[in-house]
Every structure is written in structure tokens, then in C-alpha cells.
Design a protein around this motif. Structure first.
Motif, PDB file in Angstrom:
ATOM      1  N   GLY A 184       1.124  -0.935   0.023  1.00 34.20           N
ATOM      2  CA  GLY A 184       0.027  -0.178  -0.114  1.00 34.20           C
ATOM      3  C   GLY A 184       0.837   1.283  -0.123  1.00 34.20           C
ATOM      4  O   GLY A 184       1.933   1.016   0.414  1.00 34.20           O
ATOM      5  N   VAL A 185       0.553   2.396  -0.139  1.00 32.37           N
ATOM      6  CA  VAL A 185       1.690   3.723  -0.179  1.00 32.37           C
ATOM      7  C   VAL A 185       1.721   3.520   0.731  1.00 32.37           C
ATOM      8  O   VAL A 185       3.278   4.653   0.813  1.00 32.37           O
ATOM      9  CB  VAL A 185       0.081   5.163  -0.498  1.00 32.37           C
ATOM     10  CG1 VAL A 185       0.518   6.321  -0.235  1.00 32.37           C
ATOM     11  CG2 VAL A 185      -0.405   4.722  -1.672  1.00 32.37           C
ATOM     12  N   TRP A 186       1.148   3.513   2.406  1.00 31.86           N
ATOM     13  CA  TRP A 186       1.929   3.974   2.741  1.00 31.86           C
ATOM     14  C   TRP A 186       2.702   3.071   4.190  1.00 31.86           C
ATOM     15  O   TRP A 186       4.433   3.045   4.276  1.00 31.86           O
ATOM     16  CB  TRP A 186       0.890   4.045   4.358  1.00 31.86           C
ATOM     17  CG  TRP A 186      -0.274   4.846   4.551  1.00 31.86           C
ATOM     18  CD1 TRP A 186      -1.555   5.019   4.174  1.00 31.86           C
ATOM     19  CD2 TRP A 186       0.070   6.463   4.754  1.00 31.86           C
ATOM     20  NE1 TRP A 186      -2.045   6.073   4.539  1.00 31.86           N
ATOM     21  CE2 TRP A 186      -1.256   7.248   4.728  1.00 31.86           C
ATOM     22  CE3 TRP A 186       1.033   6.802   5.570  1.00 31.86           C
ATOM     23  CZ2 TRP A 186      -1.642   8.271   5.194  1.00 31.86           C
ATOM     24  CZ3 TRP A 186       1.175   7.810   6.269  1.00 31.86           C
ATOM     25  CH2 TRP A 186      -0.261   9.022   5.237  1.00 31.86           C
ATOM     26  N   HIS A 187       3.587   2.060   2.926  1.00 33.03           N
ATOM     27  CA  HIS A 187       4.014   1.256   2.848  1.00 33.03           C
ATOM     28  C   HIS A 187       5.852   2.212   2.258  1.00 33.03           C
ATOM     29  O   HIS A 187       6.823   0.942   2.727  1.00 33.03           O
ATOM     30  CB  HIS A 187       3.451   0.076   2.044  1.00 33.03           C
ATOM     31  CG  HIS A 187       3.489  -1.186   3.746  1.00 33.03           C
ATOM     32  ND1 HIS A 187       1.975  -0.901   2.954  1.00 33.03           N
ATOM     33  CD2 HIS A 187       3.871  -2.003   3.956  1.00 33.03           C
ATOM     34  CE1 HIS A 187       1.116  -2.010   3.807  1.00 33.03           C
ATOM     35  NE2 HIS A 187       2.420  -2.365   4.932  1.00 33.03           N
ATOM     36  N   ALA A 188       5.070   3.055   1.533  1.00 30.52           N
ATOM     37  CA  ALA A 188       6.625   3.561   1.308  1.00 30.52           C
ATOM     38  C   ALA A 188       7.212   3.855   2.681  1.00 30.52           C
ATOM     39  O   ALA A 188       8.718   4.677   2.472  1.00 30.52           O
ATOM     40  CB  ALA A 188       6.382   4.541  -0.069  1.00 30.52           C
ATOM     41  N   VAL A 189       5.927   4.514   2.951  1.00 24.07           N
ATOM     42  CA  VAL A 189       7.053   5.727   4.522  1.00 24.07           C
ATOM     43  C   VAL A 189       7.529   4.175   5.177  1.00 24.07           C
ATOM     44  O   VAL A 189       8.073   4.118   5.820  1.00 24.07           O
ATOM     45  CB  VAL A 189       6.154   6.718   4.770  1.00 24.07           C
ATOM     46  CG1 VAL A 189       6.347   6.775   6.039  1.00 24.07           C
ATOM     47  CG2 VAL A 189       4.990   7.707   3.877  1.00 24.07           C
ATOM     48  N   ASP A 190       7.275   3.532   5.962  1.00 24.47           N
ATOM     49  CA  ASP A 190       7.773   2.449   6.683  1.00 24.47           C
ATOM     50  C   ASP A 190       6.480   0.560   6.623  1.00 24.47           C
ATOM     51  O   ASP A 190       5.561   0.981   5.645  1.00 24.47           O
ATOM     52  CB  ASP A 190       6.648   2.457   8.488  1.00 24.47           C
ATOM     53  CG  ASP A 190       6.839   1.663   9.303  1.00 24.47           C
ATOM     54  OD1 ASP A 190       7.828   0.669   8.821  1.00 24.47           O
ATOM     55  OD2 ASP A 190       6.704   2.211  10.461  1.00 24.47           O
ATOM     56  N   SER A 191       7.960   0.047   6.166  1.00 24.35           N
ATOM     57  CA  SER A 191       7.039  -1.213   5.352  1.00 24.35           C
ATOM     58  C   SER A 191       6.045  -1.838   6.971  1.00 24.35           C
ATOM     59  O   SER A 191       5.432  -3.093   5.963  1.00 24.35           O
ATOM     60  CB  SER A 191       8.153  -1.870   5.402  1.00 24.35           C
ATOM     61  OG  SER A 191       9.028  -2.464   6.172  1.00 24.35           O
ATOM     62  N   HIS A 192       6.212  -1.943   7.769  1.00 24.42           N
ATOM     63  CA  HIS A 192       5.416  -2.398   8.883  1.00 24.42           C
ATOM     64  C   HIS A 192       3.823  -1.570   8.813  1.00 24.42           C
ATOM     65  O   HIS A 192       4.159  -0.229   9.781  1.00 24.42           O
ATOM     66  CB  HIS A 192       6.418  -2.707   9.726  1.00 24.42           C
ATOM     67  CG  HIS A 192       7.606  -3.655  10.069  1.00 24.42           C
ATOM     68  ND1 HIS A 192       8.242  -3.428   9.049  1.00 24.42           N
ATOM     69  CD2 HIS A 192       7.411  -5.347  10.613  1.00 24.42           C
ATOM     70  CE1 HIS A 192       9.293  -4.594   8.901  1.00 24.42           C
ATOM     71  NE2 HIS A 192       7.906  -5.960   9.967  1.00 24.42           N
ATOM     72  N   GLN A 193       2.962  -1.764   8.564  1.00 22.84           N
ATOM     73  CA  GLN A 193       1.816  -1.144   9.087  1.00 22.84           C
ATOM     74  C   GLN A 193       0.323  -1.594  10.107  1.00 22.84           C
ATOM     75  O   GLN A 193       0.465  -2.832   9.370  1.00 22.84           O
ATOM     76  CB  GLN A 193       1.012  -0.434   7.673  1.00 22.84           C
ATOM     77  CG  GLN A 193       2.110   0.215   6.697  1.00 22.84           C
ATOM     78  CD  GLN A 193       1.901   1.611   7.934  1.00 22.84           C
ATOM     79  OE1 GLN A 193       1.087   2.126   8.530  1.00 22.84           O
ATOM     80  NE2 GLN A 193       3.173   2.301   7.238  1.00 22.84           N
ATOM     81  N   PHE A 194       0.596  -1.143  11.396  1.00 22.76           N
ATOM     82  CA  PHE A 194      -0.642  -1.782  11.874  1.00 22.76           C
ATOM     83  C   PHE A 194      -2.357  -2.350  11.084  1.00 22.76           C
ATOM     84  O   PHE A 194      -2.155  -1.354  10.929  1.00 22.76           O
ATOM     85  CB  PHE A 194      -0.278  -1.635  13.025  1.00 22.76           C
ATOM     86  CG  PHE A 194       0.815  -1.674  14.404  1.00 22.76           C
ATOM     87  CD1 PHE A 194       0.799  -3.547  14.302  1.00 22.76           C
ATOM     88  CD2 PHE A 194       2.158  -1.524  13.781  1.00 22.76           C
ATOM     89  CE1 PHE A 194       1.862  -3.679  15.746  1.00 22.76           C
ATOM     90  CE2 PHE A 194       2.839  -1.821  15.187  1.00 22.76           C
ATOM     91  CZ  PHE A 194       2.794  -3.105  15.884  1.00 22.76           C
ATOM     92  N   VAL A 195      -2.716  -3.200  11.915  1.00 21.41           N
ATOM     93  CA  VAL A 195      -3.602  -3.272  10.870  1.00 21.41           C
ATOM     94  C   VAL A 195      -4.316  -3.190  12.639  1.00 21.41           C
ATOM     95  O   VAL A 195      -4.632  -3.822  13.091  1.00 21.41           O
ATOM     96  CB  VAL A 195      -4.066  -4.872  10.266  1.00 21.41           C
ATOM     97  CG1 VAL A 195      -5.454  -4.339   9.873  1.00 21.41           C
ATOM     98  CG2 VAL A 195      -3.641  -4.733   9.445  1.00 21.41           C
ATOM     99  N   LYS A 196      -5.725  -2.237  12.330  1.00 19.39           N
ATOM    100  CA  LYS A 196      -6.248  -1.427  13.077  1.00 19.39           C
ATOM    101  C   LYS A 196      -7.916  -2.626  13.120  1.00 19.39           C
ATOM    102  O   LYS A 196      -8.057  -2.980  12.563  1.00 19.39           O
ATOM    103  CB  LYS A 196      -7.497  -0.132  12.886  1.00 19.39           C
ATOM    104  CG  LYS A 196      -6.157   0.784  12.936  1.00 19.39           C
ATOM    105  CD  LYS A 196      -6.488   2.363  12.748  1.00 19.39           C
ATOM    106  CE  LYS A 196      -5.594   3.282  12.841  1.00 19.39           C
ATOM    107  NZ  LYS A 196      -6.273   4.560  12.318  1.00 19.39           N
ATOM    108  N   PRO A 197      -7.910  -2.900  14.270  1.00 19.81           N
ATOM    109  CA  PRO A 197      -9.351  -4.011  14.797  1.00 19.81           C
ATOM    110  C   PRO A 197     -10.496  -3.486  14.402  1.00 19.81           C
ATOM    111  O   PRO A 197     -11.324  -4.143  13.765  1.00 19.81           O
ATOM    112  CB  PRO A 197      -9.588  -3.705  16.430  1.00 19.81           C
ATOM    113  CG  PRO A 197      -8.319  -3.279  16.878  1.00 19.81           C
ATOM    114  CD  PRO A 197      -7.206  -2.212  15.851  1.00 19.81           C
ATOM    115  N   SER A 198     -11.021  -1.913  13.983  1.00 19.69           N
ATOM    116  CA  SER A 198     -11.827  -1.188  13.554  1.00 19.69           C
ATOM    117  C   SER A 198     -11.642  -1.985  11.466  1.00 19.69           C
ATOM    118  O   SER A 198     -13.079  -1.943  11.156  1.00 19.69           O
ATOM    119  CB  SER A 198     -12.508   0.051  13.519  1.00 19.69           C
ATOM    120  OG  SER A 198     -10.607   0.508  12.255  1.00 19.69           O
TER     121      SER A 198
END
Length: 606
Positions: A184-198
Motif C-alpha cells: 500500500g501507499v503507506w508502506h513507502a513510509v514504513d514497511s510495517h503497518q499495524f492493521v486496526k481492529p476497526s
């Protein structure tokens, strides 16, 4: 030769997992930086002193092998020469990057047992994962590549809900950590993105909400290294005492897959890999929840399973589970063995097909679950690789690739490989050299697997194109050609290969066995993506007993050897000399690019 630098790394004592155990509030990322420095700078090319480059031209000294031996923690029996040489060649990669193997160096060489191996459709493997998850007492670590709403995903989801109930009965909480590839786009900033329970109920994730699992503490990370650094590892660890290394993702498909259930010290090595992959802060597990949250005692018993793919049938031990799983593939008063196998292989696909293969004789029963237990722990090593995102193909000097090449270059008698695709030039050259020196080479690949992606220039080409390149390397050498056997996968209920585009019979196993003694099983394919970019996890096992059982299971659970031999033109043909339906031909660079892009767009929109 293992350098002094790498030798010291392997004897350093401290590991990512041991340091985190001392201070649970620390993060794997900070520990990695403290122990091994910033790992971003890479040395992508093989140094000229790599022992693999020498092949058999210059034999490795006993002192060099002894040095490699001293870098592992082995069982009573000393590893074989072939295993130690592959281990030494893998260790050499750590000169450029101490975590090139995605494990702390002191844990790279270890030991363990393989109580169970599964070669079966994906859902059978997921049933075993669900069984293990349900029995967890402290922690579950699950890492995979593709995570899609599917029967496989629902089995994991239901196991988590049941695990929460069981933990509640004990008045405890269990930590659950799940990772999958999610570009995803945000992985360009940080390869690890927490997935929110929502977002757990989103179309593709479908995980239980926190209120459905009150006795679990669950964290989910979507990981991707831009651009091509896919998280392709597939593993499960339960309570730090049992682990599975598998070929399958969490999705529905027509694949036959392979999983090994591992126990012993090797599990600590796999756990260390999981922590290095996670990198982020880990929540601490509360030991109790004060009082039980449910009084539903029925969850302890496990229900009798109806004829339902999604029913979570649980078994008390491996012996019971093996017997239950295998009986579904055997004859009954109403169906033959062939009909039973056809039914099982059709279960997770949309368009069912009829069997075309011969009736299954006594002694040839499809046996998805089989024991690979040994009387004593055997030498093992993790030979993995990290993710590499750049668009070049430079990151090839990694333990995974060096272990594969070392085994091919140093085998004396036989090499067996099964993989969806085999098209990497360095491997093709090594295979050619092996048959020229008298080594029998047999490899099984899948007819048409991911042709759209493989025919894009730079990706290695289709299996047929790769086979023709290998034949060209052996042109005129009749003796060598007689030692080379290439097959397309054939399902246990069929008498011919079926092109992957039909989504009915495919094989996704990743296995290499050298001299019937050393085997490597895991997530890595013999294609450009796995060799150059994806994060992979593979376990190398030094055991003639385990390798013999793996080869037995391979032949027992497919008809590839009987019906899949390709022609000397690199493509499978029927009795009339006609290539199998769906054959892609031999597209050139421009045609391959156009067809590949169109195919990848269709795949993305599916």
C-alpha cells in the motif's frame, strides 16, 4: 571458509529473542540495531571468495568444515559433509549482512525433529494449523503472504474464537500475532503497518473483533517492502514449542501444498525469525484474566466433524489427526479410492473436474498426512532470505540461494526438486554442470504456473522456456541429457498435466533434496522473485530417513512421475504429440511484456 567475523557472530551468545526475553519492553528493531548495526546497506553481489563458486574444482578442507560445524548447535550425530558445506556457504553471506538469513547467527544452525509432514490440498494444511492454534496456552505467531477471505481464512478465524473460549476456561489470556503481505501507499513510509481492529471485518481480512475473542490479545501487521519486497514467508509458531514451515498462503486455490511440523531447538530459531520479521514493539501477555470468562465446557471436547470443509474438527494428538485426515482419501462402500481423491481435490475449487487417471491400487493410496519422525533429533539449519524492494535483481547473495546452489554443485548422485516455477539462470547452469558430472537430476514444475508474470522480460520466462534453455546448455551431450528428467505436475486423480489457468489442479510445493540425504523445504520458489526479492523462510534438514519419507510422500500423493514427463522440446505433449491445452507458446520480449501486463492486470482485478 567461514570468516572470523562470521565465526564470532555465531558464538556471540546474544540473539534478538534472548535480548527481548531479558527486556520485553524493548523492540526487535532496536535490538537488531544494537547487536548488528543498521542493516540497510547491502552488498548485493557474491564475493569472489565464495566457496560455492569453486564447486568441486577445489575440495573444501576438513578444517573449513570443522569451522562450519562449530558455528551450529548440533545433536549427538555430526552433520554430513554435504550439509556442512551448504551450511558453510550460507554462513558466508553473513559477512555482508549478519541478518541475511533472517535469524540471529547463533541460532542459524540447530536441530530438531519432524513429527509430521503434510502433502495435500491447502485446506488440509489449514486444519492442522487450526488444531495447533486451538491448543495454544501462551502465544501464537502466524506469518503468511496472501491473506484472503476463504475457507482457509475462516478455519483460522474459527480456531482463534475457540482458543479464546479455552483460554477463558483457564482464566488466562493468549497473545496472537498475525502478519501478511499488504502492499500500500503507506508502506513507502514504513514497511510495517499495524492493521486496526476497526478494519478486521473488511472484505479481505475477516478476522474476529476484540469482543469475539475477549481472552486473546491480538496484533496484526501488514508488511511490504516497496517495491518488490514481498513477505513470502509462511510459518506458524505455537507457545515456542511447535512450529510449521509451509508452502501455502491463506486463500482458496487448487494447489497441493507441503507443510512440515517441527519440534525441538529449531523452533527457537524460527521464533527468532518471526521476531526479526515483526520488528515492532510486542505487547506483553497478561498471565491471567482474574476469572474464567465462559463456562461452556463443550469447547474442550471437540465435535465430530460432518462432511463440511469449514467444520473445525480437532484431534487430541497427531496420531488421531493423521488417521482422521487420511481416511477421507480412501475408499468406502460407496466410492472408490479414485473417486474419494477426486472429491477431496475438487472441494476448494469452483469448477469441479472428473478423474481421468487410473484406479488407485493397494499400496498407492493418497496419504496426505504421514510421519517423518526420527528416533533422535537431526541437524537442521534455517536458510532463508530478507525482503529486497528495488527493481533490480541484485540481492541474490543470501543463505537461501547459496544453500540451494551448494547442494546442487556438491551432490554426487541425485538431485530432486519440486517447485511451481524453475527459471533462474544461475540454477539452470548449476543443474547443467551437475548432470555433466554424472548427477541424476529430476525436477517437477507446474504446467503454466503464473505464466503471465513469468513471461515479463527479466522474470525468467515460463517453465517451458526455461527447460529449453537448460536443454541448450546440454546440447550434444547425450549422456548428460539422459540423466535429466523434467516433469509437469499431474494430480493424483488425473492422467495428464492441467494448465494453471484452468484453476483445477496445480502444485505449490517447494522442496529440494540432494543425494537422498539433505533436504530444503519452505516458502522459496526457484523463480526470480524468490531468488532476488521476497522474504522467505526455509529449513534445511540433514537426515536420510526424513528425506526418504519426503520422497515417498511426493510420489504417493501425485501422478507426476507416471504421466508428466515433458518432451525434448521442453513442453508436455499428449499421445498425439499435441501440447497441453493452455500452452502459452514461446513469446518474445515485446509479446511477453504485453501478455504479461494484461495477465497481471486481470489477476489484480480478480
Amino acid at each position: 571458509m567461514v570468516s572470523q567475523y562470521v565465526y564470532d557472530l555465531c558464538h556471540g551468545g546474544a540473539t534478538v529473542s534472548s535480548e527481548l526475553a531479558k527486556n520485553p519492553k524493548d523492540t526487535p528493531e532496536k535490538i537488531i540495531e544494537r547487536l548488528y548495526g543498521n542493516q540497510k546497506p547491502r552488498t548485493p553481489h557474491r564475493p569472489s571468495h565464495s566457496s560455492s563458486d569453486d564447486g568441486d574444482k577445489q575440495d573444501v578442507s576438513q578444517d573449513a568444515l570443522q569451522r562450519a560445524y562449530e558455528c551450529g548447535k548440533w545433536p549427538r550425530d555430526q552433520p554430513s559433509r554435504l550439509f556442512l558445506r551448504a551450511f558453510a556457504d550460507s554462513l558466508a553471506c553473513l559477512d555482508a549482512n549478519p541478518l541475511a538469513g533472517m535469524v540471529s547467527p547463533p541460532l542459524m544452525g540447530s536441530s530438531g525433529v519432524v513429527p509430521l509432514t503434510i502433502i495435500a490440498p491447502l485446506v488440509s494444511l489449514m486444519h492442522h494449523c487450526a488444531n495447533l492454534i486451538r491448543k495454544a496456552r501462551k502465544e501464537v505467531f502466524f506469518i503468511t503472504c496472501t491473506w484472503k477471505s476463504s475457507i482457509a481464512q475462516r478455519l483460522i478465524r474459527d480456531a482463534l474464537v475457540d482458543l479464546s473460549k479455552r483460554a477463558g476456561l483457564r482464566g488466562e489470556r493468549v497473545m496472537v500475532r498475525i502478519m501478511f503481505d499488504q502492499p500500500g501507499v503507506w508502506h513507502a513510509v514504513d514497511s510495517h503497518q499495524f492493521v486496526k481492529p476497526s478494519t478486521y471485518d473488511s472484505k479481505h481480512i475477516q478476522l474476529p473483533f476484540p469482543h469475539e475473542i475477549p481472552n486473546l490479545e491480538m496484533e496484526v501487521i501488514g508488511l511490504h517492502t516497496i517495491f518488490l519486497g514481498t513477505l513470502h514467508s509462511k510459518l506458524l509458531i505455537v507457545d515456542g514449542v511447535a512450529a510449521t514451515v509451509m508452502s501455502n498462503n491463506v486463500e482458496d486455490n487448487a494447489n497441493v501444498e507441503m507443510m512440515t511440523h517441527l519440534e525441538g531447538p529449531i523452533v527457537a530459531s524460527i521464533y527468532d525469525t518471526a521476531l526479526i520479521t515483526w520488528r515492532k514493539n510486542l505487547k506483553e501477555r497478561p498471565s491471567t484474566i482474574g476469572q474464567a470468562q465462559t463456562t461452556d465446557k463443550t469447547v474442550e471436547a471437540g465435535a465430530t466433524r460432518p462432511e463440511n470443509l469449514e467444520d473445525p474438527h480437532y484431534d487430541s494428538d497427531l496420531k488421531e489427526e493423521m488417521a482422521y485426515a487420511n481416511q477421507g482419501y480412501d475408499a468406502t462402500e460407496k466410492v472408490s479410492r479414485l473417486e474419494a481423491v477426486n472429491h477431496q481435490l475438487n472441494l476448494a475449487i469452483k469448477n469441479h473436474i472428473q478423474p481421468t487417471g487410473p484406479e488407485i491400487a493397494d499400496g498407492r493410496e493418497m496419504t496426505p498426512y504421514f510421519s517423518t519422525m526420527t528416533s533422535q533429533p537431526v541437524p537442521m539449519a534455517l536458510v532463508s532470505r530478507p525482503a529486497y524492494g528495488p527493481l533490480d535483481a541484485g540481492d541474490t547473495y543470501v543463505p537461501q540461494n547459496e544453500a540451494w546452489l551448494s547442494l546442487v554443485r556438491n551432490a554426487k548422485r541425485k538431485i530432486f526438486i519440486q517447485t511451481p516455477d524453475l527459471n533462474v539462470d544461475s540454477l539452470l547452469k548449476a543443474l547443467a554442470e551437475a548432470v555433466k558430472r554424472g548427477v541424476e537430476i529430476t525436477y517437477y514444475v507446474c504446467f503454466g504456473y503464473n505464466d503471465a508474470g513469468e513471461m515479463i522480460p527479466g522474470q525468467g520466462g515460463t517453465n517451458e522456456q526455461a527447460a529449453r534453455r537448460l536443454f541448450a546448455l546440454l546440447e550434444g551431450d547425450r549422456q548428460a541429457l539422459q540423466l535429466l528428467h523434467i516433469y509437469n505436475y499431474v494430480g493424483k486423480d488425473q492422467d495428464h498435466p492441467i494448465h494453471h489457468s484452468f484453476k483445477s489442479r496445480s502444485c505449490h510445493i517447494k522442496l529440494l533434496i540432494a543425494d537422498e540425504t539433505v533436504g530444503i523445504q519452505g516458502s522459496g520458489n526457484q523463480d526470480t522473485q524468490s531468488w532476488c526479492h521476497s522474504q522467505e523462510v526455509n529449513v534445511m534438514v540433514d537426515s536420510p530417513e526424513v528425506c526418504a519419507q519426503w520422497r515417498w510422500g511426493i510420489e504417493q500423493n501425485q501422478n507426476t512421475r507416471a504421466f508428466g514427463r515433458i518432451s525434448d522440446e521442453g513442453v508436455w505433449k499428449d499421445a498425439d504429440g499435441v501440447p497441453g491445452q493452455g500452452y502459452s507458446g514461446d513469446p518474445g520480449m515485446v509479446d511477453g511484456l504485453v501478455r504479461g501486463v494484461i495477465g497481471m492486470v486481470k489477476k489484480a482485478m480478480a
